[in-house]
Design a protein around this motif. Structure first.
Motif, mmCIF file in Angstrom:
data_model
loop_
_atom_site.group_PDB
_atom_site.id
_atom_site.type_symbol
_atom_site.label_atom_id
_atom_site.label_comp_id
_atom_site.label_asym_id
_atom_site.label_seq_id
_atom_site.Cartn_x
_atom_site.Cartn_y
_atom_site.Cartn_z
ATOM 1 N N TYR A 175 0.841 -1.192 0.000
ATOM 2 C CA TYR A 175 0.000 0.000 0.000
ATOM 3 C C TYR A 175 0.882 1.249 0.000
ATOM 4 O O TYR A 175 1.811 1.366 0.812
ATOM 5 N N TYR A 176 0.552 2.168 -0.897
ATOM 6 C CA TYR A 176 1.330 3.390 -1.057
ATOM 7 C C TYR A 176 0.468 4.613 -0.789
ATOM 8 O O TYR A 176 -0.676 4.687 -1.240
ATOM 9 N N CYS A 177 1.046 5.568 -0.102
ATOM 10 C CA CYS A 177 0.433 6.866 0.066
ATOM 11 C C CYS A 177 0.942 7.775 -1.045
ATOM 12 O O CYS A 177 2.103 7.670 -1.455
ATOM 13 N N ALA A 178 0.074 8.653 -1.538
ATOM 14 C CA ALA A 178 0.463 9.570 -2.600
ATOM 15 C C ALA A 178 -0.116 10.946 -2.329
ATOM 16 O O ALA A 178 -1.129 11.095 -1.639
ATOM 17 N N ALA A 179 0.539 11.953 -2.896
ATOM 18 C CA ALA A 179 0.087 13.335 -2.747
ATOM 19 C C ALA A 179 0.276 14.066 -4.068
ATOM 20 O O ALA A 179 1.133 13.706 -4.876
ATOM 21 N N GLY A 180 -0.519 15.088 -4.283
ATOM 22 C CA GLY A 180 -0.400 15.864 -5.505
ATOM 23 C C GLY A 180 -1.564 16.804 -5.674
ATOM 24 O O GLY A 180 -2.372 16.984 -4.753
ATOM 25 N N THR A 181 -1.646 17.372 -6.857
ATOM 26 C CA THR A 181 -2.748 18.259 -7.210
ATOM 27 C C THR A 181 -3.520 17.590 -8.340
ATOM 28 O O THR A 181 -3.116 17.662 -9.496
ATOM 29 N N VAL A 182 -4.578 16.924 -7.984
ATOM 30 C CA VAL A 182 -5.342 16.111 -8.931
ATOM 31 C C VAL A 182 -6.754 16.671 -9.005
ATOM 32 O O VAL A 182 -7.540 16.537 -8.074
ATOM 33 N N TYR A 183 -7.060 17.304 -10.127
ATOM 34 C CA TYR A 183 -8.381 17.916 -10.308
ATOM 35 C C TYR A 183 -9.364 17.011 -11.034
ATOM 36 O O TYR A 183 -10.561 17.251 -11.018
ATOM 37 N N GLU A 184 -8.820 15.975 -11.678
ATOM 38 C CA GLU A 184 -9.683 15.142 -12.503
ATOM 39 C C GLU A 184 -10.830 14.549 -11.706
ATOM 40 O O GLU A 184 -10.705 14.294 -10.510
ATOM 41 N N SER A 185 -11.917 14.283 -12.383
ATOM 42 C CA SER A 185 -13.109 13.754 -11.714
ATOM 43 C C SER A 185 -12.904 12.325 -11.240
ATOM 44 O O SER A 185 -13.605 11.864 -10.346
ATOM 45 N N ASN A 186 -11.934 11.616 -11.855
ATOM 46 C CA ASN A 186 -11.578 10.283 -11.382
ATOM 47 C C ASN A 186 -10.141 10.316 -10.885
ATOM 48 O O ASN A 186 -9.209 10.025 -11.634
ATOM 49 N N PRO A 187 -9.942 10.664 -9.629
ATOM 50 C CA PRO A 187 -8.583 10.830 -9.107
ATOM 51 C C PRO A 187 -7.912 9.528 -8.708
ATOM 52 O O PRO A 187 -6.806 9.551 -8.159
ATOM 53 N N LEU A 188 -8.529 8.387 -8.978
ATOM 54 C CA LEU A 188 -7.949 7.110 -8.566
ATOM 55 C C LEU A 188 -6.914 6.573 -9.561
ATOM 56 O O LEU A 188 -6.335 5.520 -9.308
ATOM 57 N N ASP A 189 -6.679 7.290 -10.645
ATOM 58 C CA ASP A 189 -5.684 6.870 -11.632
ATOM 59 C C ASP A 189 -4.288 7.171 -11.101
ATOM 60 O O ASP A 189 -3.936 8.342 -10.912
ATOM 61 N N PRO A 190 -3.446 6.167 -10.862
ATOM 62 C CA PRO A 190 -2.104 6.419 -10.296
ATOM 63 C C PRO A 190 -1.239 7.345 -11.158
ATOM 64 O O PRO A 190 -0.369 8.043 -10.624
ATOM 65 N N GLN A 191 -1.474 7.383 -12.456
ATOM 66 C CA GLN A 191 -0.642 8.192 -13.342
ATOM 67 C C GLN A 191 -0.823 9.691 -13.118
ATOM 68 O O GLN A 191 -0.004 10.487 -13.592
ATOM 69 N N LEU A 192 -1.869 10.075 -12.411
ATOM 70 C CA LEU A 192 -2.141 11.484 -12.159
ATOM 71 C C LEU A 192 -1.361 12.043 -10.967
ATOM 72 O O LEU A 192 -1.358 13.241 -10.746
ATOM 73 N N TRP A 193 -0.669 11.182 -10.235
ATOM 74 C CA TRP A 193 -0.082 11.580 -8.962
ATOM 75 C C TRP A 193 1.417 11.798 -9.066
ATOM 76 O O TRP A 193 2.115 11.069 -9.760
ATOM 77 N N SER A 194 1.907 12.783 -8.298
ATOM 78 C CA SER A 194 3.302 13.215 -8.436
ATOM 79 C C SER A 194 4.234 12.657 -7.366
ATOM 80 O O SER A 194 5.412 12.417 -7.641
ATOM 81 N N PHE A 195 3.751 12.515 -6.149
ATOM 82 C CA PHE A 195 4.627 12.175 -5.029
ATOM 83 C C PHE A 195 4.141 10.901 -4.346
ATOM 84 O O PHE A 195 2.953 10.740 -4.097
#
Length: 122
Positions: free
Chosen positions: A91-111
């Protein structure tokens, strides 16, 4: 550079519970939890928008897992109940600025954090 440190993983029998914690070094618009089982792609589990506390869940965990945050501690939690063997993963924690309506896509995350293992035995 945002830094994330997860904790709380472990081994539990099916039907049990675990709580994961993730300390985030600074404020970010969104925080989330993802998981990756051996031989499978990383998948989104739960996401929370920091300001509104709007939450999103994958269908696989909806009703069993709950994401929450303690803003004062810059910490995000994942409460996992009624665990199943198929929840076994890193299990990984992630952080970022994700505006998309489906924020569960891992490719959208930066950290990303380093991950914490969750093993559920039958």
């Amino acid at each position: 550079q945002v830094q994330l440190v997860e904790s709380g993983g472990g081994s539990v029998q099916a039907g049990g519970s675990l709580r994961l914690s993730c300390v985030v070094s600074e404020y970010t618009f969104t925080r989330g939890w993802f998981r990756q089982a051996p031989g499978k792609e990383r998948e989104g589990v739960a996401v929370i928008r920091s300001a509104s506390e709007t939450t999103y869940y994958s269908d696989a965990v909806k009703g069993r897992f709950a994401i929450s945050q303690d803003s004062a501690k810059n910490t995000v939690y994942l409460e996992m109940n009624s665990l199943k063997p198929e929840d076994t993963a890193m299990y990984y924690c992630a952080a970022g600025t994700v505006y998309e309506s489906n924020p569960l896509d891992p490719q959208l995350w930066s950290f990303w954090g380093q991950g914490t293992q969750v093993t559920v035995s039958s």
